[in-house]
Design an enzyme around this catalytic site. Structure first.
Site, PDB file in Angstrom:
ATOM      1  N   MET A  94      13.075  19.066 105.320  1.00 52.17           N
ATOM      2  CA  MET A  94      14.112  19.499 104.854  1.00 52.17           C
ATOM      3  C   MET A  94      14.299  18.105 104.014  1.00 52.17           C
ATOM      4  SD  MET A  94      16.073  21.764 105.912  1.00 52.17           S
ATOM      5  CE  MET A  94      18.298  21.091 104.907  1.00 52.17           C
ATOM      6  N   HIS A 126      17.046  29.621 108.885  1.00 50.82           N
ATOM      7  CA  HIS A 126      17.022  28.694 109.418  1.00 50.82           C
ATOM      8  C   HIS A 126      17.914  27.881 110.435  1.00 50.82           C
ATOM      9  CE1 HIS A 126      17.749  24.290 107.364  1.00 50.82           C
ATOM     10  NE2 HIS A 126      17.316  23.924 108.928  1.00 50.82           N
ATOM     11  N   HIS A 140      15.781  33.451 102.616  1.00 51.53           N
ATOM     12  CA  HIS A 140      16.089  31.652 103.996  1.00 51.53           C
ATOM     13  C   HIS A 140      17.589  32.215 104.012  1.00 51.53           C
ATOM     14  CE1 HIS A 140      15.395  28.034 104.583  1.00 51.53           C
ATOM     15  NE2 HIS A 140      16.441  27.745 104.611  1.00 51.53           N
ATOM     16  N   MET A 153      20.301  26.224 111.945  1.00 54.75           N
ATOM     17  CA  MET A 153      20.959  24.619 112.159  1.00 54.75           C
ATOM     18  C   MET A 153      22.251  24.273 113.253  1.00 54.75           C
ATOM     19  SD  MET A 153      21.073  23.998 107.537  1.00 54.75           S
ATOM     20  CE  MET A 153      20.614  25.366 107.753  1.00 54.75           C
ATOM     21  N   ASP A 178      21.032  30.634 106.007  1.00 54.29           N
ATOM     22  CA  ASP A 178      20.568  29.237 106.808  1.00 54.29           C
ATOM     23  C   ASP A 178      22.030  29.271 107.517  1.00 54.29           C
ATOM     24  OD1 ASP A 178      20.553  28.242 103.447  1.00 54.29           O
ATOM     25  OD2 ASP A 178      19.544  27.354 105.592  1.00 54.29           O
ATOM     26  N   SER A 222      17.263  30.592  99.094  1.00 48.92           N
ATOM     27  CA  SER A 222      19.093  30.593 100.224  1.00 48.92           C
ATOM     28  C   SER A 222      20.128  31.497  99.397  1.00 48.92           C
ATOM     29  CB  SER A 222      18.713  29.679 100.565  1.00 48.92           C
ATOM     30  OG  SER A 222      19.992  28.892 101.280  1.00 48.92           O
ATOM     31  N   ASP A 242      13.026  22.365 101.756  1.00 41.55           N
ATOM     32  CA  ASP A 242      14.322  23.079 101.762  1.00 41.55           C
ATOM     33  C   ASP A 242      15.096  22.323 101.442  1.00 41.55           C
ATOM     34  OD1 ASP A 242      16.516  24.625 104.537  1.00 41.55           O
ATOM     35  OD2 ASP A 242      16.662  24.030 101.815  1.00 41.55           O
ATOM     36  N   MET A 281      25.147  28.620 110.230  1.00 44.84           N
ATOM     37  CA  MET A 281      24.915  26.501 110.888  1.00 44.84           C
ATOM     38  C   MET A 281      26.067  26.998 112.025  1.00 44.84           C
ATOM     39  SD  MET A 281      25.180  24.941 106.888  1.00 44.84           S
ATOM     40  CE  MET A 281      24.162  25.450 106.205  1.00 44.84           C
ATOM     41  N   GLY A 302      23.407  20.733 105.773  1.00 46.48           N
ATOM     42  CA  GLY A 302      25.172  21.546 106.000  1.00 46.48           C
ATOM     43  C   GLY A 302      25.247  22.322 104.702  1.00 46.48           C
TER      44      GLY A 302
HETATM   45  C1  DX5 Z   1      20.855  23.266 103.499  1.00 47.65           C
HETATM   46  C2  DX5 Z   1      20.046  24.295 103.959  1.00 47.65           C
HETATM   47  C3  DX5 Z   1      19.424  24.797 102.683  1.00 47.65           C
HETATM   48  C4  DX5 Z   1      20.263  24.999 101.190  1.00 47.65           C
HETATM   49  C5  DX5 Z   1      19.830  25.006  99.743  1.00 47.65           C
HETATM   50  O1  DX5 Z   1      21.178  23.213 104.366  1.00 47.65           O
HETATM   51  O2  DX5 Z   1      19.362  24.232 104.811  1.00 47.65           O
HETATM   52  O3  DX5 Z   1      18.662  26.065 102.663  1.00 47.65           O
HETATM   53  O4  DX5 Z   1      21.044  25.653 101.492  1.00 47.65           O
HETATM   54  O5  DX5 Z   1      20.077  25.287  98.657  1.00 47.65           O
HETATM   55  P1  DX5 Z   1      19.801  23.917  97.587  1.00 47.65           P
HETATM   56  O6  DX5 Z   1      18.555  24.997  97.228  1.00 47.65           O
HETATM   57  O7  DX5 Z   1      20.881  24.183  96.905  1.00 47.65           O
HETATM   58  O8  DX5 Z   1      19.866  22.548  98.327  1.00 47.65           O
HETATM   59 ZN    ZN Z   2      18.184  25.691 104.653  1.00 47.68          ZN
END
Ligand code: DX5
Ligand code: ZN
Length: 217
Positions: A139, A68, A34, A70, A36, A9, A173, A38, A144
């Site tokens: 998760m 991903h 990956h 969110m 993210d 990520s 994740d 948001m 977040g």
């Molecule tokens: C959090 C994300 C994850 C996060 C993972 O909401 O969905 O993908 O970025 O990062 P680490 O591995 O640092 O927890």
């Molecule tokens: Zn993620």
């Protein structure tokens, strides 16, 4: 059987260098990226959307992209992400009333369907959608932010999925790295997202190889 794949990520990377950071991770042996996404509603953070993903795709033309989502309204972004040639569209089921409808739209747009659940969401809520899913994301932190602590009590969800859906891609994740990967491998996860553990390492290639070899067994 399912293949071990590592998908870093970039959330905690230097986002002003999204392209070079992403390319570096692929050069270090990552199997997929990956990304993210948001929206500041589903989670109290705001990252990037399809305009950014499309620009990234124009630079990294062949890597496997998983977004991903969110977001409160995943159906709003299907077209934009498909236009960015996203391969795997993983969305949270919690805010969605017609999950099967969203699954259908994602497939019609030519992307693989991933269903994601937060730590407080029981895994059994996914049963009625399982034949539409290509991947389930469990998760292991509250979504977040990157850099949070791995929640080992999420492993029974992974174990339950692997026992009941042996051919399913099961992704973990949040807080995953060399010190927590063993629990994920034992529970049966085969798709591993790691952010901080990879991005902030001085040897990302080594971390990626360690994660993959632990899961591949
Ligand atoms: C959090 C994300 C994850 C996060 C993972 O909401 O969905 O993908 O970025 O990062 P680490 O591995 O640092 O927890
Ligand atoms: Zn993620």
């Amino acid at each position: 059987s399912v293949k071990a794949k590592i998908g870093p990520s970039v959330l905690n990377a230097d986002l002003s260098q999204l392209y070079t950071e992403s390319q570096r991770l692929m050069d270090c042996g990552a199997d997929y990226l990956h990304l993210d996404v948001m929206d500041g509603n589903f989670v109290p953070n705001l990252t990037f959307g399809h305009p950014v993903v499309k620009c990234l795709r124009n630079k990294i033309t062949d890597a496997f992209f998983e977004t991903h989502m969110m977001v409160d309204k995943p159906e709003m972004w299907i077209e934009g992400m498909a236009d960015a040639r996203v391969d795997q569209y993983t969305f949270h089921t919690e805010p969605v009333s017609d999950v099967l409808g969203v699954c259908r739209k994602v497939k019609e747009a030519g992307m693989k369907v991933g269903l994601a659940i937060k730590p407080k969401t029981p895994v059994e809520t996914l049963v009625k959608y399982m034949d539409q899913a290509d991947l389930i994301l469990i998760m292991t932190v509250e979504p977040g932010f990157g850099g949070q602590k791995f929640m080992a009590d999420m492993m029974p969800k992974v174990k339950w999925l692997r026992e009941n859906y042996p051919g399913m891609d099961i992704e973990v994740d949040g807080g995953v790295g060399p010190s927590t990967i063993q629990a994920c491998a034992e529970a049966g996860a085969n798709m591993i997202v790691a952010g901080t553990a990879v991005v902030q390492s001085d040897n990302p290639q080594n971390v990626i190889e360690t994660l993959r070899s632990t899961v591949a067994g």
